[in-house]
Design an enzyme around this catalytic site. Sequence first.
Site, PDB file in Angstrom:
ATOM      1  N   HIS A   1      47.648  50.336  35.839  1.00 47.06           N
ATOM      2  CA  HIS A   1      47.086  49.008  36.120  1.00 47.06           C
ATOM      3  C   HIS A   1      46.963  48.801  37.639  1.00 47.06           C
ATOM      4  O   HIS A   1      45.894  48.424  38.142  1.00 47.06           O
ATOM      5  CB  HIS A   1      47.996  47.936  35.527  1.00 47.06           C
ATOM      6  CG  HIS A   1      47.604  46.527  35.851  1.00 47.06           C
ATOM      7  ND1 HIS A   1      46.966  45.693  34.959  1.00 47.06           N
ATOM      8  CD2 HIS A   1      47.766  45.788  36.976  1.00 47.06           C
ATOM      9  CE1 HIS A   1      46.758  44.508  35.511  1.00 47.06           C
ATOM     10  NE2 HIS A   1      47.234  44.542  36.754  1.00 47.06           N
ATOM     11  N   GLU A   2      48.034  49.078  38.353  1.00 45.70           N
ATOM     12  CA  GLU A   2      48.018  48.808  39.802  1.00 45.70           C
ATOM     13  C   GLU A   2      47.054  49.758  40.522  1.00 45.70           C
ATOM     14  O   GLU A   2      46.372  49.370  41.467  1.00 45.70           O
ATOM     15  CB  GLU A   2      49.426  48.919  40.382  1.00 45.70           C
ATOM     16  CG  GLU A   2      50.441  47.962  39.764  1.00 45.70           C
ATOM     17  CD  GLU A   2      50.058  46.488  39.863  1.00 45.70           C
ATOM     18  OE1 GLU A   2      49.267  46.132  40.785  1.00 45.70           O
ATOM     19  OE2 GLU A   2      50.479  45.701  38.998  1.00 45.70           O
TER      20      GLU A   2
ATOM     21  N   HIS B   1      43.782  48.319  40.470  1.00 48.34           N
ATOM     22  CA  HIS B   1      43.545  47.327  41.539  1.00 48.34           C
ATOM     23  C   HIS B   1      43.176  48.022  42.842  1.00 48.34           C
ATOM     24  O   HIS B   1      42.220  47.644  43.512  1.00 48.34           O
ATOM     25  CB  HIS B   1      44.816  46.494  41.773  1.00 48.34           C
ATOM     26  CG  HIS B   1      45.026  45.396  40.782  1.00 48.34           C
ATOM     27  ND1 HIS B   1      44.012  44.536  40.399  1.00 48.34           N
ATOM     28  CD2 HIS B   1      46.121  45.027  40.075  1.00 48.34           C
ATOM     29  CE1 HIS B   1      44.496  43.672  39.523  1.00 48.34           C
ATOM     30  NE2 HIS B   1      45.764  43.945  39.294  1.00 48.34           N
TER      31      HIS B   1
ATOM     32  N   HIS C   1      41.623  41.682  37.670  1.00 46.16           N
ATOM     33  CA  HIS C   1      42.147  41.491  36.317  1.00 46.16           C
ATOM     34  C   HIS C   1      40.995  41.280  35.355  1.00 46.16           C
ATOM     35  O   HIS C   1      39.997  40.665  35.698  1.00 46.16           O
ATOM     36  CB  HIS C   1      43.101  40.290  36.292  1.00 46.16           C
ATOM     37  CG  HIS C   1      44.435  40.633  36.863  1.00 46.16           C
ATOM     38  ND1 HIS C   1      45.262  39.725  37.466  1.00 46.16           N
ATOM     39  CD2 HIS C   1      45.091  41.825  36.933  1.00 46.16           C
ATOM     40  CE1 HIS C   1      46.379  40.312  37.869  1.00 46.16           C
ATOM     41  NE2 HIS C   1      46.299  41.590  37.555  1.00 46.16           N
TER      42      HIS C   1
END
Lengths: 424, 153
Positions: A138-139, A142, A148
């Site tokens: 997930h990170e 980013h 998101h």
Amino acid sequence: SKRFLDQIMFLDKYKKEQEAPRGKVFSKKLLKWRMIGEGYSSQLSVTEQRYVFRIAFRMWSEVMPLDFEEDNTSPLSQVDIKLGFGRGRHLGCSREFDGSGQEFAHAWFLGDIHFDDDEHFTAPSNDNGISLLKVAVHEIGHVLGLSHIHRTGSIMQPNYIPQESGFELDWSDRKAIQNLYGSCEGPFDTVFDFVRKERNQYGETTVRYNTYFFRNGWYWMYENRNNRTRYGDPITISSGWHGIPAEKIDAFVHVWTWTKDIYYFFKGTLYWRYDTENDKAFSEDSQGKTYPRLISQGFPGIPGPIDAAYFDRRTQRIYFFKDSQVFAFDVNRNHAVPNFPKKIVDVFPAVARNNHPGTNLDAAYYSYSHKALFLFKGKHFWRAVSDQDRQTNPALPLNALFPQQAISEQWFDICNVHSSLLKL
Amino acid sequence: EKLFHMRDHSDIEPSNIQQAQLVTDFVSAQLFLSKYGWAENVMWEDTNTKDNEHLQDIHPMEEATANSGKRSPEPTKNPHFIEALKKFQKLNNLKVTGRLDDATITAMNRPRCGVPDNQVLKNIQERPSKTENMSKTNSTKITNQVDGAPKKR
């Protein structure tokens, strides 16, 4: 020492902001990452952390045209993504962690990822707690430029969803990252359907196939029904195919008639016969003659090396492509077909003028899924007119080639990973 | 209690770890919405000045716009708060009530990433129609071997 670290982190970030691309994506194709020495987890071993981060980077690399490599030697300023654990005020970061619960990690556009060391992160083998792998993926999303995404199934949902058995990047997340970085392209060495006959519980013979794409020393199995490669691919050729060359296979041919069922691999001037029962290349035949053999000996009249080849079940011939020519080999008479070789463009004419691969094909692939022959070259393929096409349009010459199309628009997300991540 | 613990006690909540402040009321909800980008730089005055400083401390990057002199309406009736709350509820598939109800508080307290949510991506392209269809009429029934659910890596 803390103040010194803050300065380094600040200067490093300031320098990067000046060099960083103005947009929201990295312009480089190879990104370097490093685990921050002062930011190791207090709960997972360094080996576990490294193992998880390698998987996380590989998962992104499997669906986008970027590679990731761990770099523990270059100056800090040349490391694109730094990962570290901390609690409360940490690693010179301006965004404080909140202790156990709620916020578990955050990522900065220029590549710093921080994990809250008060959280109970776990390695993939352990299902209790927060999966470090899922958070890391997930990170990293980013850092690569994704925000998101409030969509069930997306890895970029802001809230942590306890992981089912094995999470993977779904179609929409793949397209989201490819909207930023483009899709994966590039030539293949060979492409083929590997057909196997099996007996089901009722004793009936069923025929199954899997589709494979080979490039250099690795390969992907392609799941036609799911429009993606097998999760976790590519893997090394040597780990999946035994006894054949470990890289740069020129062609694969499956001679399949009422009386023959033979699998061949070609590389350079040699060929190997593959034993599907024991999943390895034959070392010799029933008369004791060894493999590999010269193509010119096993297939009289056919000069090696070749560019590509495929077996046509209608004519029961193997068509070998070499430079601008195509040779035909009659498997029943076991010799080259007279009045060959011919020019590829004559045997496989272009449906649209001048839209033709010409010479030096990469692969010739008959697809059971699409029931058609495809000639591959570079990033494109040309589909040959099939029997079905001629039923709807009899004017189309047999084996004529429709205009080129991008391989990545029919076979999705076939992406390289860095050699350091080929084997986890 | 559980009949057994993990041998390394990794399943036992370590006591010395600081616990995150959960969202429990209007002020903490306001902090949450502001921290994670659901409410642009909105400074909802509160009579208790200490909370004000508290707000400023946590959000140094968000400029505190003094709401000088004017008393804000009863906190949960604040239009900015309600609008932000509705946005949060909508995108988290909650009932859009505009009220700080239990479901919303629970959603706010779920473990989450620290990156703000205020950038929402456009609609992602749907899967194209070109998925292959298995022909049933083929004389030799050739099926594509599929591996089913993703194996754990």
